[in-house]
Motif scaffolding. Structure first.
Motif, PDB file in Angstrom:
ATOM      1  N   ASP A  69       0.868  -1.183   0.000  1.00 53.43           N
ATOM      2  CA  ASP A  69       0.000   0.000   0.000  1.00 53.43           C
ATOM      3  C   ASP A  69       0.900   1.225   0.000  1.00 53.43           C
ATOM      4  N   GLU A  98       2.555  -0.596  -6.066  1.00 51.04           N
ATOM      5  CA  GLU A  98       1.344  -1.072  -6.736  1.00 51.04           C
ATOM      6  C   GLU A  98       0.138  -0.422  -6.063  1.00 51.04           C
ATOM      7  N   SER A  99      -0.462   0.564  -6.743  1.00 49.50           N
ATOM      8  CA  SER A  99      -1.583   1.297  -6.159  1.00 49.50           C
ATOM      9  C   SER A  99      -2.893   1.077  -6.917  1.00 49.50           C
ATOM     10  N   ASN A 100      -2.845   0.309  -7.996  1.00 49.80           N
ATOM     11  CA  ASN A 100      -4.057   0.063  -8.775  1.00 49.80           C
ATOM     12  C   ASN A 100      -4.878  -1.110  -8.257  1.00 49.80           C
ATOM     13  N   PHE A 101      -4.183  -2.160  -7.804  1.00 54.09           N
ATOM     14  CA  PHE A 101      -4.866  -3.381  -7.399  1.00 54.09           C
ATOM     15  C   PHE A 101      -4.409  -3.788  -5.997  1.00 54.09           C
ATOM     16  N   PRO A 102      -5.229  -3.552  -4.989  1.00 56.65           N
ATOM     17  CA  PRO A 102      -4.846  -3.889  -3.610  1.00 56.65           C
ATOM     18  C   PRO A 102      -4.752  -5.389  -3.400  1.00 56.65           C
ATOM     19  N   LEU A 103      -3.773  -5.796  -2.577  1.00 55.31           N
ATOM     20  CA  LEU A 103      -3.572  -7.198  -2.238  1.00 55.31           C
ATOM     21  C   LEU A 103      -4.051  -7.454  -0.804  1.00 55.31           C
TER      22      LEU A 103
END
Length: 240
Positions: A69, A98-103
């Protein structure tokens, strides 16, 4: 033997690239191991830094891969800067989030780029009469949180890398102490057909490089033991 990549710059210097990663460890609800991100950052930095410095390279850049995040970027980079400064280095940090698809789980990767003068590379320098030891203990997962006093201090690692009576330093990875010792023997053209003895578990993963192998001048063992204190563990190498 070493988890490093080399890139030739010119006749004098090489770039040295080391890296580490962590997943499912952090502060997200679904992480298997709950740990503050500052500790995760410290662990990733520790592995990549120790690999780089173990051959005498000087770090010149850090690359962070953040799949967790964007809110954790600041804490992560501040921790790395603090640890790097404590070792006497100040280098730029770059990377991506990676800010488009949260894990659902935490995940990070980290690389350190260093620079070493070829003639000063600390590799394959162990003579036949050298003695072996492990500094620290192999710790994994929650053990890293519960038993930090058993880890090899990073400041001690740096001190031993610079010590002229230490021939080589080799961080212990996931395959354990014996694997690293035999790889070091092979790299120095010694027989691997040996029995390795130590009070520590020789096959346990070293986790985030919580321990490392050293080869050293036998005549300076008293001084080296005094430097390392309780985290010094003698290794016996015997032929079958």
């Amino acid at each position: 033997m070493r988890d490093l990549s080399y890139v030739i710059i010119d006749d004098t210097y090489e770039l040295v690239i080391s890296s580490d990663n962590a997943a499912n460890i952090g502060e997200k609800e679904k992480d298997q191991i709950q740990a503050p991100y500052s500790l995760v950052a410290e662990s990733l930095f520790r592995v990549a830094f120790m690999e780089n410095r173990s051959i005498g390279a000087h770090p010149i850049a850090v690359v962070l891969y953040n799949f967790t995040d964007e809110s954790v970027w600041r804490e992560f980079t501040q921790t790395i800067k603090k640890k790097m400064n404590a070792m006497g280095f100040e280098v730029p940090i770059t990377g991506s989030t990676e800010s488009n698809f949260p894990l659902p789980h935490s995940a990070f990767g980290l690389s350190i780029i260093g620079k070493v003068e070829k003639r000063n590379k600390i590799d394959c320098q162990t003579p036949a009469n050298a003695r072996f030891a492990v500094i620290g203990e192999p710790l994994v997962g929650e053990e890293v949180i519960r038993h930090r006093e058993r880890m090899a201090p990073l400041a001690l690692f740096e001190e031993l890398v610079k010590n002229k009576d230490i021939y080589e330093v080799l961080p212990v990875g996931s395959k354990g102490i014996e694997k690293e010792v035999k790889a070091l023997l092979q790299a120095n053209d010694f027989s691997e057909d040996v029995q390795v003895k130590c009070s520590l578990d020789l096959y346990k993963s070293g986790g985030p490089a919580t321990c490392f192998v050293i080869t050293y001048n036998p005549g300076e063992e008293v001084n080296i033991r005094a430097l390392a204190g309780d985290v010094f563990h003698h290794l016996t190498i015997a032929k079958y």
